[in-house]
Structure formats: C-alpha cells, structure tokens
Motif scaffolding. Structure first.
Motif, PDB file in Angstrom:
ATOM      1  N   LEU A  54     -11.897  48.471  -3.230  1.00 22.61           N
ATOM      2  CA  LEU A  54     -13.306  48.809  -3.466  1.00 22.61           C
ATOM      3  C   LEU A  54     -13.673  48.783  -4.950  1.00 22.61           C
ATOM      4  N   THR A  55     -12.664  48.921  -5.829  1.00 14.64           N
ATOM      5  CA  THR A  55     -12.964  48.888  -7.268  1.00 14.64           C
ATOM      6  C   THR A  55     -13.491  47.522  -7.708  1.00 14.64           C
ATOM      7  N   LEU A  56     -13.172  46.475  -6.939  1.00 16.09           N
ATOM      8  CA  LEU A  56     -13.702  45.149  -7.260  1.00 16.09           C
ATOM      9  C   LEU A  56     -15.212  45.085  -7.063  1.00 16.09           C
ATOM     10  N   LEU A  59     -16.901  50.346  -7.200  1.00 21.00           N
ATOM     11  CA  LEU A  59     -16.604  51.738  -6.879  1.00 21.00           C
ATOM     12  C   LEU A  59     -15.436  52.244  -7.719  1.00 21.00           C
ATOM     13  N   LYS A  60     -15.236  53.558  -7.718  1.00 22.03           N
ATOM     14  CA  LYS A  60     -14.236  54.150  -8.604  1.00 22.03           C
ATOM     15  C   LYS A  60     -12.834  54.186  -8.005  1.00 22.03           C
ATOM     16  N   LYS A  61     -12.707  54.044  -6.685  1.00 25.13           N
ATOM     17  CA  LYS A  61     -11.388  54.214  -6.067  1.00 25.13           C
ATOM     18  C   LYS A  61     -11.236  53.258  -4.890  1.00 25.13           C
ATOM     19  N   ASP A  62     -10.034  52.694  -4.774  1.00 25.14           N
ATOM     20  CA  ASP A  62      -9.718  51.850  -3.620  1.00 25.14           C
ATOM     21  C   ASP A  62      -9.473  52.707  -2.388  1.00 25.14           C
ATOM     22  N   PHE A  63      -9.642  52.093  -1.196  1.00 26.60           N
ATOM     23  CA  PHE A  63      -9.379  52.797   0.068  1.00 26.60           C
ATOM     24  C   PHE A  63      -8.044  52.283   0.606  1.00 26.60           C
ATOM     25  N   SER A  64      -7.016  53.135   0.603  1.00 30.43           N
ATOM     26  CA  SER A  64      -5.654  52.665   0.874  1.00 30.43           C
ATOM     27  C   SER A  64      -5.268  52.704   2.336  1.00 30.43           C
TER      28      SER A  64
END
Length: 423
Positions: A54-56, A59-64
C-alpha cells in the motif's frame, strides 16, 4: 437430461471441486504451515512481510496479511525464474520427470472418500470421484509410479549426485511399499472389504479403528474391538512411518539430502520444473495423511454417534450433511499435515543404512507378525481356549526366532582405529 451426460457432468464437477478446489490449494497452504510451524519451533517470526504494498499508493503502511500471501509470492517467483536446461541432460526424460512425480499423487485422490453422500434435486452424489471396490490397491499401484519420475530425474540429469539420489529413492520406495502393503492387511481383514467408502461408513457406525467406543452390538462387541486395538495400533505406527519414507519427508529425505548430494535428484532443475517436484512431495503428503485418517481415524466421520444427525441435515430440500463431513475430513487432514511438519523439524535425518535396516529388518518382520496377530484376534471368538493359547505361543516363538536371527546376522561394529594405526 440424458443420464449418461448427467453422470459425466457430476464426475467432472467432483474432479474440479475435490482436486482443484480442495486438495491442490492445500499444497501452498502446507508450505505456509511449514514456514510458520518451523518458525514457532525455532523461536523466530517466519513469513510476515509479503502482502499488498500500500505504500506504493501513498499510504503509510503495507498490509501484510500475516504472511498469507507468501505462497503466492513463491509461485510467482518460481514461475518467473529462468527455466534453464543444461546442455548435457537427456532432454525428453528430463522434461518428463517432474510430470511423472506430480501426476500419480493427484490420480490417487480419485478413490479417497471426502465425505458422506449429498442429495441435490433428488440426485444422490458421493463425495468421492471414483467409488472403487479396490481403493487401497489402486492407491498403492498408482502411487508407486512416482518413483519413475524421481529415478528419471536423477538419470536424465546425467550428473553423479542426482543419479545417486534417484537410486536412493528407488531402493527406499520399493522397501517401504512392502511395509505399507503388509501393514494395512490387518485393517482389511477386520473390515473384510477393500472399498474405502464402506470402511469409513463402518467406522462411523461402530467406532473408529483407533477409537472404538460407540456402536457396540452382538456383531461388534467392545471387548473384541479393544483387543483388536493392539494390532491396529501396530499397523498405524508402521503405516505412518512408512508414509514418511514414501513421501521422502524428514527424517527419510535421503534422496534429496543436501549435506551429501547438493540437492539430490532435482539438483539440475530450475523454475517451475523444480517447483513441480515439491508440488508432488506435498501432494503425496496430503494423500498419505488422507489415507491414514481414512483407515484409522474414521475419515469424514465426526464420531461419537454424531454422524446420523449430520447426515440428516437439510437445507431447501437438499441434504448437505456430506459438506459438513467434508469439513470434518479437512480438519483431520490439516491436523495430520501439521504432524508431518512437526516431525520434520524435530527428528534428525537417518543414515541411509539405518533407513534400510528399519524397513527390511524391523518393519517388514513386525508387519508380517502383526498380520498373524490380527488374524488370531479376529478368529478368537470362534476358537477354543486351547487353540488360542497355541496360537499365542507360536506367535511368541516366531517373534523370538526373528529377533534372534536379526541379531545373529548383524555384523559386529568394527573398531575405528583412526589413521595412525593404518600404517
């Protein structure tokens, strides 16, 4: 609709549903379980980064997703890697070997009963692709063909280490197939049937083979079932350990032993051909686990007299109890897959001579004696006390003779004098 066409459509639906929507997804799920379980055992984190970046998108954080996308990432990585074929290999057999490793594992799923029957629109549908009366024989005959894939992979690579791995696998699989066949004879004697569906139905009505505590009547007295538990448990031990050897899982993964053979029979493989060997291994693990729970733990049966109530479940006029039984079957299956993984990460690898000795000197004789023990237990209600005592004495004498012969024939260990005393 034409009955023949309807039968073909139902069969195709079962093949697609049970094989490609139920079992095949268990292969990447098993890889994820393997990564997570080994991480827990070794006190580390395991896969936890692969997810939606999601940072691409600002957004500030990826969803793992707690690493649940890791199997998909593994598949994409292997699919996009360079498919390198060495110039020195025998190309036709080199390309054929991975297919011969995966295909038998998937074909054997045809006779596994995944659940009781369901009724839709008045049409009764068995949750088994093929309800054969020779189920175990079909599984052993088809599963044994996977050794050709591994042997061809080692030979066609035209390299020494893969060839040694292929030869190891051939000897290992042949040795433990004998133990597998002998170990289930007591089960087949007890039920008097080779149809896996009927064996599971019998267990649902009269208790699982290793948990026989309900469905007692004159034909199935509790005393006889508890007495047969002894040969049944011996069969379970031999069968389960032999499945580890058949699927090349630790502690019996000598054909791909990286400490001696670099990577074993698949050293020269890359990309998806390399992945297909591991697909075959995990698919064989799933089939082995399914066969264990079918023969010894009631298969789709929930047990404890609940199956009659489950089979009667109806939604909109359709009996869906079989789908509940399918969930029960999958729960048991996942539990045994986790057991396979636990053993891999806790038991050290055997030496090859120990592996062959276990198969030929211990399991072969133990399984053979267990057949006679099971026959004596089954026939005991129809025999006199004297005949039973004589049979028990003969079994004890036979066991003692086998142990004595095994000890006498064993070569004494030679003292390792080291290099200094060789001159």
């Amino acid at each position: 609709m034409d009955p023949l066409l309807l039968t073909i459509l139902i069969t195709l639906a079962k093949i697609i549903g049970l094989t490609f929507l139920v079992v095949l997804p268990l292969v990447p799920i098993s890889v994820y379980f393997e990564r997570r379980f080994s991480a827990v055992i070794q006190d580390r984190v395991g896969p936890n980064r692969v997810g939606i970046p999601l940072t691409l998108f600002g957004l500030k954080k990826d969803f793992s997703f707690a690493g649940l996308i890791q199997p998909m990432a593994d598949g994409v990585k292997l699919f996009l890697k360079e498919d390198f074929t060495p110039t020195h290999v025998r190309k036709a057999f080199y390309w054929l070997a991975p297919v011969l490793t995966v295909a038998p594992s998937l074909i054997t799923l045809a006779v596994i009963p995944f659940g009781s029957s369901i009724t839709i629109g008045g049409q009764k549908i068995d949750l088994a692709i093929a309800n054969l009366d020779v189920g175990p024989l079909f599984i052993f005959s088809i599963a044994s063909l996977s050794v050709y894939g591994i042997t061809l992979a080692g030979w066609s690579s035209n390299s020494k280490f893969p060839f040694i791995g292929g030869v190891r696998s051939t000897a290992q699989m042949i040795s433990y197939e004998i133990c597998l066949g002998l170990s289930i004879i007591p089960v087949l004697l007890y039920y008097g049937d080779l149809n896996l569906g009927k064996i599971v139905q019998e267990q649902s009505e009269h208790g699982w083979l290793l948990l026989p505590f309900w469905g007692n009547d004159a034909a199935h007295p509790l005393g006889t079932k508890l007495l047969f538990w002894i040969p049944a448990f011996i069969s379970f031990l031999i069968f389960t350990i032999s499945i580890f050897a058949e699927t090349n899982r630790m502690p019996f993964d000598l054909p791909e032993c990286e400490t001696e053979l670099v990577g074993g029979y698949h050293t020269e493989y890359s990309s998806m051909k390399f992945a297909m060997f591991f697909m075959g291994e995990y698919a064989a693990m799933v089939v082995g686990s399914a066969l264990i729970i079918t023969l010894f733990f009631g298969g789709w049966s929930a047990g404890f007299t609940l199956d009659g109530w489950i089979s009667g479940l109806t939604v909109a006029g359709a009996k869906i109890g079989g789908l509940v039984h399918l969930l029960v079957f999958l729960t048991k299956l996942i539990a045994f897959i986790l057991f396979f993984i636990l053993v891999r990460w806790t038991v050290p690898r055997f030496r090859y001579d120990q592996l062959m000795k276990l198969g030929w000197v211990i399991f072969f004789e133990a399984a053979l004696v267990n057949v006679f023990l099971a026959a004596l237990v089954i026939a005991a209600p129809y025999l006199s006390v004297g005949i039973i005592a004589l049979g028990a004495v003969l079994l004890v004498v036979l066991c003692a003779a086998i142990i004595w012969v095994a000890k006498v024939s064993e070569e004494p260990a030679k003292r390792n004098s080291g290099l200094l005393e060789q001159n």
